[in-house]
Structures are given as structure tokens and as C-alpha cells.
Design a protein around this motif. Structure first.
Motif, PDB file in Angstrom:
ATOM      1  N   GLY A 118      19.547   9.404 -22.692  1.00 38.92           N
ATOM      2  CA  GLY A 118      19.191   8.811 -23.970  1.00 38.92           C
ATOM      3  C   GLY A 118      19.517   7.342 -24.086  1.00 38.92           C
ATOM      4  O   GLY A 118      19.373   6.751 -25.157  1.00 38.92           O
ATOM      5  N   TYR A 119      19.974   6.719 -22.997  1.00 33.99           N
ATOM      6  CA  TYR A 119      20.330   5.300 -23.037  1.00 33.99           C
ATOM      7  C   TYR A 119      19.153   4.390 -22.685  1.00 33.99           C
ATOM      8  O   TYR A 119      19.281   3.177 -22.736  1.00 33.99           O
ATOM      9  CB  TYR A 119      21.484   5.023 -22.068  1.00 33.99           C
ATOM     10  CG  TYR A 119      22.699   5.886 -22.277  1.00 33.99           C
ATOM     11  CD1 TYR A 119      23.465   5.765 -23.435  1.00 33.99           C
ATOM     12  CD2 TYR A 119      23.085   6.826 -21.336  1.00 33.99           C
ATOM     13  CE1 TYR A 119      24.576   6.562 -23.636  1.00 33.99           C
ATOM     14  CE2 TYR A 119      24.198   7.631 -21.526  1.00 33.99           C
ATOM     15  CZ  TYR A 119      24.935   7.492 -22.688  1.00 33.99           C
ATOM     16  OH  TYR A 119      26.031   8.283 -22.890  1.00 33.99           O
ATOM     17  N   THR A 120      18.016   4.976 -22.305  1.00 34.84           N
ATOM     18  CA  THR A 120      16.881   4.169 -21.848  1.00 34.84           C
ATOM     19  C   THR A 120      16.390   3.255 -22.961  1.00 34.84           C
ATOM     20  O   THR A 120      16.089   3.724 -24.061  1.00 34.84           O
ATOM     21  CB  THR A 120      15.732   5.075 -21.397  1.00 34.84           C
ATOM     22  OG1 THR A 120      16.221   5.978 -20.407  1.00 34.84           O
ATOM     23  CG2 THR A 120      14.600   4.248 -20.811  1.00 34.84           C
ATOM     24  N   PRO A 121      16.297   1.938 -22.735  1.00 36.02           N
ATOM     25  CA  PRO A 121      15.808   1.032 -23.768  1.00 36.02           C
ATOM     26  C   PRO A 121      14.336   1.311 -24.091  1.00 36.02           C
ATOM     27  O   PRO A 121      13.582   1.818 -23.264  1.00 36.02           O
ATOM     28  CB  PRO A 121      15.981  -0.363 -23.131  1.00 36.02           C
ATOM     29  CG  PRO A 121      16.901  -0.166 -21.979  1.00 36.02           C
ATOM     30  CD  PRO A 121      16.718   1.230 -21.514  1.00 36.02           C
ATOM     31  N   ILE A 122      13.953   0.963 -25.298  1.00 27.41           N
ATOM     32  CA  ILE A 122      12.561   1.131 -25.712  1.00 27.41           C
ATOM     33  C   ILE A 122      11.688   0.167 -24.914  1.00 27.41           C
ATOM     34  O   ILE A 122      12.027  -0.983 -24.717  1.00 27.41           O
ATOM     35  CB  ILE A 122      12.420   0.877 -27.221  1.00 27.41           C
ATOM     36  CG1 ILE A 122      13.232   1.917 -27.993  1.00 27.41           C
ATOM     37  CG2 ILE A 122      10.959   0.906 -27.667  1.00 27.41           C
ATOM     38  CD1 ILE A 122      13.277   1.678 -29.476  1.00 27.41           C
ATOM     39  N   GLY A 123      10.548   0.681 -24.456  1.00 20.69           N
ATOM     40  CA  GLY A 123       9.620  -0.142 -23.688  1.00 20.69           C
ATOM     41  C   GLY A 123       9.727   0.040 -22.194  1.00 20.69           C
ATOM     42  O   GLY A 123       9.067  -0.673 -21.441  1.00 20.69           O
ATOM     43  N   PHE A 124      10.562   0.998 -21.723  1.00 20.77           N
ATOM     44  CA  PHE A 124      10.732   1.238 -20.290  1.00 20.77           C
ATOM     45  C   PHE A 124      10.497   2.705 -19.967  1.00 20.77           C
ATOM     46  O   PHE A 124      10.757   3.589 -20.783  1.00 20.77           O
ATOM     47  CB  PHE A 124      12.149   0.851 -19.836  1.00 20.77           C
ATOM     48  CG  PHE A 124      12.375  -0.625 -19.712  1.00 20.77           C
ATOM     49  CD1 PHE A 124      12.130  -1.287 -18.524  1.00 20.77           C
ATOM     50  CD2 PHE A 124      12.826  -1.360 -20.795  1.00 20.77           C
ATOM     51  CE1 PHE A 124      12.331  -2.647 -18.405  1.00 20.77           C
ATOM     52  CE2 PHE A 124      13.035  -2.723 -20.698  1.00 20.77           C
ATOM     53  CZ  PHE A 124      12.788  -3.367 -19.499  1.00 20.77           C
ATOM     54  N   LYS A 125       9.990   2.938 -18.753  1.00 22.34           N
ATOM     55  CA  LYS A 125       9.891   4.272 -18.176  1.00 22.34           C
ATOM     56  C   LYS A 125      10.983   4.401 -17.119  1.00 22.34           C
ATOM     57  O   LYS A 125      11.313   3.433 -16.450  1.00 22.34           O
ATOM     58  CB  LYS A 125       8.509   4.501 -17.564  1.00 22.34           C
ATOM     59  CG  LYS A 125       7.388   4.481 -18.574  1.00 22.34           C
ATOM     60  CD  LYS A 125       6.037   4.742 -17.920  1.00 22.34           C
ATOM     61  CE  LYS A 125       5.597   3.582 -17.062  1.00 22.34           C
ATOM     62  NZ  LYS A 125       4.201   3.748 -16.581  1.00 22.34           N
TER      63      LYS A 125
END
Length: 370
Positions: free
Chosen positions: A81-88
Motif C-alpha cells: 500500500g506504499y506505492t505512490p499514485i501514478g506508478f505501476k
């Protein structure tokens, strides 16, 4: 990083000549559409993604990398859940206590996972973006007393000659984030074109006239294939001339949002551009969802009030409303009946429901309540 160069055998076609012999000629390969981009890659041994999440967000907001390679993430597959918005994200995680690598690519770029290994000697994750092969590697220490190793980036000569490196200062860490910038060809991602035709504003009289004129003036062959080709071409040409069409651009009205929700969406987009990990984004998302729930509730109440008036003259409108409430997927699980048994038979469930409703209505003196 390595630039992949794959040698493949070109397929050969064998066209027939007039004399019945075959001659070889290479089939021209299909050329993919590429665009030259200044690619920025961030690589960092975070030594625990969870505690470096805010610092990573600040670096991403400032440097705006296209690819992010993290080592020693110390998370498992349930803590992504740490993935920044705008990245896969592509991950090769070990557990919460050590190791693990993660590679993130911007949302509008397509990539392929080539290889992922989790071994004691090395943990690797390789992805491919067009012809660019990026390998994310972490070498676990042999023991807890082993000294730390330097952070190394490697590239082939053609990449190294046009690339630049610089580090970002981060407090309380012995691993500095490294930014690599280089020119590389990235495959173009074509956006689907949504084209709609406005049949209400079509000139059907002119459409019919053009089609009939084209068919009457035809003087070619009369076989079925030629006539089918003629009619199809006549219809398409008349449609392009008399039926207005264009690209579909969704608006706030067609999406069903109010001006308040539209303002919140714009505010959220501005914050995401400055800092994708800003805590206010979650609060704004809650406000957007709350406003949309209230809007749906208000529309439902208005629909029910209108139905109360319409059903007195048209009973079909009530049935149309009920059909619209039918779920897309039917439950296949058993239903508990009042007598303690379970069943999946639709008729038995309906009879039990009807009997229960009759029981509820018994013993009431007021006719309206009953």
C-alpha cells in the motif's frame, strides 16, 4: 542496466512464380512506434520502505522519476500500500524483516517482467520497457557482522555515453538515492479513440438519396461479392457525409458529478502533482466519496417520489424500476428458511418469504397497516 539486443531469424516467404518455382524474399518486419524520451531512474536502498515512505515521496515529488528501483524493502506481498499514485509496481518481496526489491514504472508506460529471483546470493527483478532492460539487484549480507557494500549502477557503453548520475541527500542513512538520467526510445502508447455518432442530428434524407443514387449508377459486375462491396462502401460514404460524429470527451455532467465534486477532483490533482504521498489526498478522497453518496441518495429519493405519482397511471414504470435494481450476479449460496432448513430452490424461497409476510400481517386491525 543493460540495453538488450536480441538476434532473431527473419521469417522467409515463398511466393509462387508463374513457372511454379519458389524464390525466397524476406518479409519486412513490423516497425513499432517509439518516441525519444529523457528517462529518469531513481535507485535507492531504502533499508525499510515503511519508515522511508515520506522521504521517498518527497524525492519523487522533487525529481519526478519515470522509474523507481528500491532495494531492501522489508515488506511482504500483503504490504504493497506504499506505492505512490501514478506508478505501476513489480515486486520481488521476501518478508517484513529483510531483503526484497521493488521496481515502479510510471502509469502511462508499458513494461514486461523478464525475470525475478529470490536467492541467498542475490535478489533480482528485471523489467523491459521497449528495448531498455532494467535489472534491480540486492545482495544480502552473509551475516549480521558483514560490512555494508557500496551502491553500484552499471550500464552498457551506449547508455553510459549519454547518461548522467547524481545523488540526493537524505538524513540518517548510509545509502544515498541515485538519479540516473539518459535518452532512450520508449514505445508510444496509443490512447483509444472513442468516436460517437450523433444520429439525432443526422440528415437521413440526404443519406438515403446518396445511397440510392450510388446503387442506381453502378455498372460493374453483378455477383454477390461485388454487390456487397458496393452497398457497404455506399453506406459508409453516406454516413461520413450526413451523420455528424466526433471524439467523446467526458464532462462533469455526463459523469454525474456536481460542481462541488469537480472542484474537489481538481484540488486532489493539484496536490498529487506536488506530492503524490500527501496525507490530504486520502481526506479529499473521503470527501469526494461522501458527496457522491449524498448525490446518489438525493437522486434515488427524487426517483421514488416521481414513481409515486407515475404509478397511478402507469403500473409498468414500477416494474421497470424493480428490474433496474436487479443485481448483475445472482447468489448461488443456500438460503436459511424459518423451519431451520436450507435450500437453493427459487420457488421454495419465494413461498417461505410470502408465508412470512402473511404472518407479519396477521392480527393487525388497521387495514392500511395490514
Amino acid at each position: 542496466m543493460t540495453k538488450s539486443l536480441t538476434a532473431t531469424a527473419t521469417p522467409l516467404a515463398r511466393p509462387k512464380t508463374s513457372k511454379g518455382t519458389c524464390r525466397l524474399r524476406p518479409i519486412p518486419p513490423r516497425r513499432a512506434q517509439y518516441t525519444l524520451k529523457r528517462v529518469k531512474i531513481l535507485t535507492w536502498n531504502v533499508n525499510g520502505w515503511a519508515r522511508r515512505n515520506s522521504e521517498l515521496g518527497a524525492i519523487i515529488s522533487k525529481e519526478k522519476p519515470d522509474v523507481v528501483c528500491l532495494q531492501e524493502t522489508k515488506i511482504d506481498t500483503t504490504h504493497a500500500g506504499y506505492t505512490p499514485i501514478g506508478f505501476k509496481t513489480a515486486m520481488a518481496s521476501r518478508n517484513k524483516h529483510g531483503g526484497g526489491v521493488c521496481t515502479m514504472v510510471r502509469q502511462d508506460w508499458d513494461f514486461t517482467i523478464i525475470r525475478s529471483t529470490m536467492k541467498k546470493a542475490a535478489e533480482t527483478l528485471s523489467i523491459k520497457i521497449g528495448d531498455l532492460l532494467i535489472t534491480n539487484v540486492y545482495f544480502p549480507p552473509r551475516s549480521s557482522d558483514s560490512p555494508t557494500s557500496p551502491d553500484i549502477t552499471m550500464a552498457t557503453a551506449d547508455i553510459a555515453s549519454r547518461a548522467t548520475w547524481h545523488t540526493c541527500g537524505v538524513v540518517n542513512t548510509d545509502h544515498l538515492p541515485i538519479i540516473i538520467a539518459m535518452d532512450s526510445e520508449i514505445p508510444k502508447r496509443e490512447k483509444p479513440k472513442r468516436v460517437i455518432a450523433n444520429y439525432r442530428k443526422a440528415d437521413w434524407k440526404g443519406f438515403k438519396t446518396d445511397v440510392e443514387t450510388r446503387i442506381r449508377s453502378y455498372v460493374g459486375p453483378r455477383d454477390a461479392y461485388s454487390l456487397e462491396k458496393l452497398i457497404s462502401k455506399a453506406i459508409l460514404e453516406a454516413a461520413g457525409k450526413h451523420i455528424p460524429s466526433g471524439r467523446f470527451v467526458p464532462t462533469r455532467e455526463c459523469q454525474g458529478d456536481t460542481k462541488e465534486v469537480d472542484d474537489l477532483l481538481k484540488k486532489r490533482d493539484e496536490i498529487q502533482k506536488l506530492n503524490p504521498l500527501d496525507g490530504k489526498i486520502a481526506e479529499i478522497n473521503d470527501e469526494i466519496e461522501k458527496s457522491r453518496r449524498e448525490l446518489r441518495k438525493e437522486r434515488w429519493l427524487n426517483k421514488v417520489e416521481d414513481m409515486e405519482i407515475k404509478r397511478k397511471t402507469d403500473s409498468n414504470c414500477l416494474w421497470s424500476l424493480l428490474k433496474g435494481l436487479k443485481p448483475k450476479a445472482r447468489s448461488a449460496g443456500p438460503v436459511n428458511l424459518p423451519n431451520g432448513t436450507t435450500t437453493t430452490n427459487a420457488k421454495a424461497i419465494a413461498n417461505a418469504m410470502a408465508k412470512n409476510l402473511v404472518t407479519v400481517g396477521e392480527g393487525r386491525e388497521n387495514k392500511d397497516e395490514k
